[in-house]
Design a protein around this motif. Structure first.
Motif, PDB file in Angstrom:
ATOM      1  N   ILE A  17     -11.235  -1.766 -11.978  1.00 44.42           N
ATOM      2  CA  ILE A  17      -9.799  -2.076 -11.853  1.00 44.42           C
ATOM      3  C   ILE A  17      -9.048  -0.885 -11.270  1.00 44.42           C
ATOM      4  N   TYR A  18      -9.354   0.324 -11.817  1.00 49.64           N
ATOM      5  CA  TYR A  18      -8.619   1.503 -11.332  1.00 49.64           C
ATOM      6  C   TYR A  18      -8.951   1.809  -9.878  1.00 49.64           C
ATOM      7  N   LEU A  21      -7.059  -0.713  -7.758  1.00 47.61           N
ATOM      8  CA  LEU A  21      -5.629  -0.409  -7.734  1.00 47.61           C
ATOM      9  C   LEU A  21      -5.345   0.807  -6.858  1.00 47.61           C
ATOM     10  N   ALA A  22      -6.201   1.814  -6.989  1.00 43.50           N
ATOM     11  CA  ALA A  22      -5.986   3.031  -6.197  1.00 43.50           C
ATOM     12  C   ALA A  22      -6.160   2.737  -4.711  1.00 43.50           C
ATOM     13  N   TYR A  24      -5.656  -0.130  -3.206  1.00 40.69           N
ATOM     14  CA  TYR A  24      -4.504  -0.878  -2.726  1.00 40.69           C
ATOM     15  C   TYR A  24      -3.293   0.045  -2.584  1.00 40.69           C
ATOM     16  N   ALA A  25      -3.124   0.935  -3.565  1.00 43.28           N
ATOM     17  CA  ALA A  25      -1.993   1.871  -3.507  1.00 43.28           C
ATOM     18  C   ALA A  25      -2.073   2.727  -2.247  1.00 43.28           C
ATOM     19  N   ALA A  28      -0.961   0.862   0.717  1.00 47.09           N
ATOM     20  CA  ALA A  28       0.482   0.599   0.754  1.00 47.09           C
ATOM     21  C   ALA A  28       1.273   1.825   1.169  1.00 47.09           C
ATOM     22  N   ILE A  29       0.785   3.000   0.818  1.00 46.53           N
ATOM     23  CA  ILE A  29       1.598   4.193   1.020  1.00 46.53           C
ATOM     24  C   ILE A  29       1.164   5.025   2.224  1.00 46.53           C
ATOM     25  N   PRO A  31       0.338   4.381   5.485  1.00 53.23           N
ATOM     26  CA  PRO A  31       1.021   4.235   6.775  1.00 53.23           C
ATOM     27  C   PRO A  31       2.402   4.900   6.777  1.00 53.23           C
ATOM     28  N   VAL A  32       3.085   4.808   5.636  1.00 50.77           N
ATOM     29  CA  VAL A  32       4.429   5.389   5.547  1.00 50.77           C
ATOM     30  C   VAL A  32       4.341   6.912   5.580  1.00 50.77           C
ATOM     31  N   LEU A  34       2.004   8.734   6.755  1.00 49.76           N
ATOM     32  CA  LEU A  34       1.507   9.188   8.051  1.00 49.76           C
ATOM     33  C   LEU A  34       2.664   9.436   9.027  1.00 49.76           C
ATOM     34  N   VAL A  35       3.594   8.483   9.053  1.00 44.46           N
ATOM     35  CA  VAL A  35       4.761   8.631   9.925  1.00 44.46           C
ATOM     36  C   VAL A  35       5.610   9.812   9.456  1.00 44.46           C
ATOM     37  N   LEU A 262      13.348   5.735   0.134  1.00 40.38           N
ATOM     38  CA  LEU A 262      12.350   6.069  -0.878  1.00 40.38           C
ATOM     39  C   LEU A 262      13.000   6.766  -2.066  1.00 40.38           C
TER      40      LEU A 262
END
Lengths: 282, 306
Positions: A17-18, A21-22, A24-25, A28-29, A31-32, A34-35, A262
């Motif tokens: 599970i961890y 979750l990690a 997926y996290a 999610a984060i 690409p942001v 990186l910019v 953010l």
């Protein structure tokens, strides 16, 4: 998850599970981030080592200098803030009142009024742009935050009423009747008893209605395109469009439109989580 | 008794009046204006009554009917990807996050919801840069995993552009079903869960047997919200692929088709009346979806007072 399970199996499952979750996290984060971190690198480093963090040899704030000289981002942030908070306040207040009227009372028109409000969910408000533009001009509200606030309030009321109605239906009838027997008026029952119980729903609705307003490009472009009323997204979009070949400036402008969101979000998400858990624990 | 009824009337009226006033003036009135526009055609500066001729043009003139069918098909594909990917993952994330013993819950929750906070314009730009062969980030990352051969300019190819855009949209919007379902899961009273645990249900059975039926109304709500959102979509395609739904209309959805017809482009002149007609077709599609939700789905689902 369950204490009755053998220890070995439980820890294998929770490790999975961890890890999931990690992963997926990260997706999610990353690409942001990186910019954001490439925005303070030199052009050579942006293209040469896009994934590496900025270091002593590669840090370069040239993009921000370009943005600072060519655009008024502090002003854009103020405009976005005024419009977002103004429409959020009106939407929540009027939405809560309307949802209560429609779920709590059965009256001749209630079914028709619910349907009437549902229309707003089905039609993108953009379809009425020409008429909205004429109306705003007739009211003398062109290039004012007021025009945007009113349009966004109208846009968000249907979804607010719909979601709040779903949650208001789950509030126990006994509780409201008990308050009525004690002599409380309907407004007291709404603001004193019902709203505290559906606070998680209200927090969720607040997020829902704020995001599209803060992020909208269309109505600022049409109703408030002046330098004095421009919002962050409009400012960033126009800037990126103009400086498309300047990767430093482009990444800097994108970062400027990401980072304050953010920061706001981190402050706001604590409120949101508090609201969620308070409502759920009771 | 009579005065009490009158008081009730004023209470209801005062609760409803502000919302109804703003909504009617800034939403309904402009939309009625749009509907009216569909029955007229522009002749110079004049609006001439044309009956249903705009609808005939849209459905039966190949120039428009081909674009309409293509955009409609793409829009349904866009919606199916959301239903297949976004909502199941959203439910799973919400279910895992609601496990009381999970650690770093706040951190995960905040990160998962983060893309939802960003503007569609910003998300479009971010992914366009990352997927760009010019920057080489995605080819570099895949190369590091020895999967470099998989890399293609996904947004630029007819076969992959729409799927890529749909997944970009899923990436951004997944926070919405997650948060709604998470709030619903948290509002389930502990007594109900304790009772199921005493009956010997493990975590898995607790979710499928007890929690899922209780959150069914919220799941149906997220499905219809997804439907409405997807058939109103416009910004992402417009920001990354332009009003023509490049490449070769493969990412053209109803929103961009409407915009293009309304404002015109280098291929055809803007037609306010035909644009409004497409808007009404979109309205009708969403109306059908919402009716199914209101009159079929919502009535079959039991709503529990918790």
């Amino acid at each position: 998850m369950s204490a009755a399970k053998p220890r070995k199996r439980a820890s294998g499952w929770s490790l999975f599970i961890y890890v999931a979750l990690a992963a997926y996290a990260a997706s999610a984060i990353f690409p942001v981030l990186l910019v954001v971190y490439n925005s303070i690198k030199s052009k050579k480093a942006i293209f040469g080592q896009p994934l590496s963090l900025p270091g002593p040899g590669t840090i370069d704030f040239r993009g921000y200098e370009t943005v600072w000289e060519a655009a008024n981002f502090p002003r854009y942030f103020l405009n976005s803030g005024i419009v977002t908070l103004g429409s959020l306040g009106l939407t929540l207040l009027f939405g809560v009142m309307a949802a209560y009227a429609l779920t709590e009372f059965r009256f001749r028109m209630s079914r028709w009024l619910s349907l009437y409000i549902t229309i707003g969910l089905m039609v993108p408000i953009r379809l009425g742009t020409v008429a909205i533009l004429k109306l705003v001009m007739a009211l003398g509200l062109m290039n004012t935050p007021t025009a945007l606030i009113l349009v966004y309030t109208a846009m968000n009321l249907p979804v607010t009423v719909l979601i709040l109605s779903v949650f208001m239906n789950t509030v126990s009838q006994d509780l409201k009747n008990a308050a009525r027997v004690d002599g409380a008026g309907e407004y007291r029952i709404l603001f004193g008893h019902v709203i505290p119980l559906i606070r998680p729903a209200i927090a969720t609705v607040a997020v829902f209605t704020m995001i599209p307003v803060w992020n909208d490009l269309w109505f600022p472009l049409i109703l408030a395109n002046s330098e004095a009323t421009k919002t962050v997204i409009l400012g960033a979009q126009q800037f990126v469009g103009q400086y498309f070949k300047d990767w430093n400036a482009m990444l800097a402008a994108l970062t400027l439109s990401i980072v304050p969101t953010l920061i706001l979000y981190l402050l706001f998400s604590r409120q949101l989580i508090a609201g969620l858990t308070r409502g759920a624990v009771k | 008794m009579h005065s009490q009824a009158r008081r009730k009337f004023w209470i209801i009226a005062s609760l409803l009046a502000p919302a109804l006033a703003i909504y009617t003036v800034f939403m309904i009135y402009p939309l009625v204006g749009t509907l009216q526009t569909t029955f007229y055609q522009t002749d110079g500066k004049l609006q001439v009554f044309a009956g249903l001729d705009n609808y005939r043009k849209l459905f039966f003139e190949p120039l428009f009917s081909h674009q309409l069918l293509n955009a409609l098909g793409n829009n349904f594909y866009f919606f199916f990807i959301h239903m297949l990917v976004q909502n199941p993952i959203g439910i799973a994330l919400a279910a895992v996050l609601s496990v009381p013993t999970l650690r770093f819950k706040g951190l995960f929750r905040s990160i998962f919801f983060l893309p939802t906070m960003l503007s569609v314009v910003v998300v479009g730009f971010i992914w366009q840069l990352i997927l760009s062969p010019l920057w080489g980030v995605s080819s570099g990352l895949l190369g590091a995993l020895h999967l470099g051969f998989l890399f293609k300019p996904w947004l630029g190819l007819e076969g992959t552009a729409l799927t890529t855009l749909s997944l970009m949209s899923v990436w951004q919007n997944i926070g919405i079903p997650m948060m709604l379902i998470y709030a619903a899961l948290l509002s389930i009273p502990d007594e109900i869960l304790d009772a199921a645990r005493i009956d010997g249900a493990n975590g898995w059975e607790l979710f499928w047997g007890t929690k899922l039926p209780l959150i069914m109304p919220t799941i149906a709500l997220t499905a219809i919200l997804t439907f409405i959102g997807n058939f109103n979509a416009f910004d992402l395609v417009f920001a990354t692929q332009g009003a023509l739904g490049l490449p070769n209309f493969s990412t053209d959805i109803l929103g961009t088709f409407m915009f293009r017809t309304f404002f015109g482009n280098n291929l055809q002149q803007g037609d306010l009346n035909l644009g409004a007609t497409i808007a009404m077709v979109m309205f009708f599609i969403i109306l059908v979806g919402v009716s199914i939700y209101l009159f079929v789905v919502q009535r079959r689902i039991t709503s529990y007072q918790l």
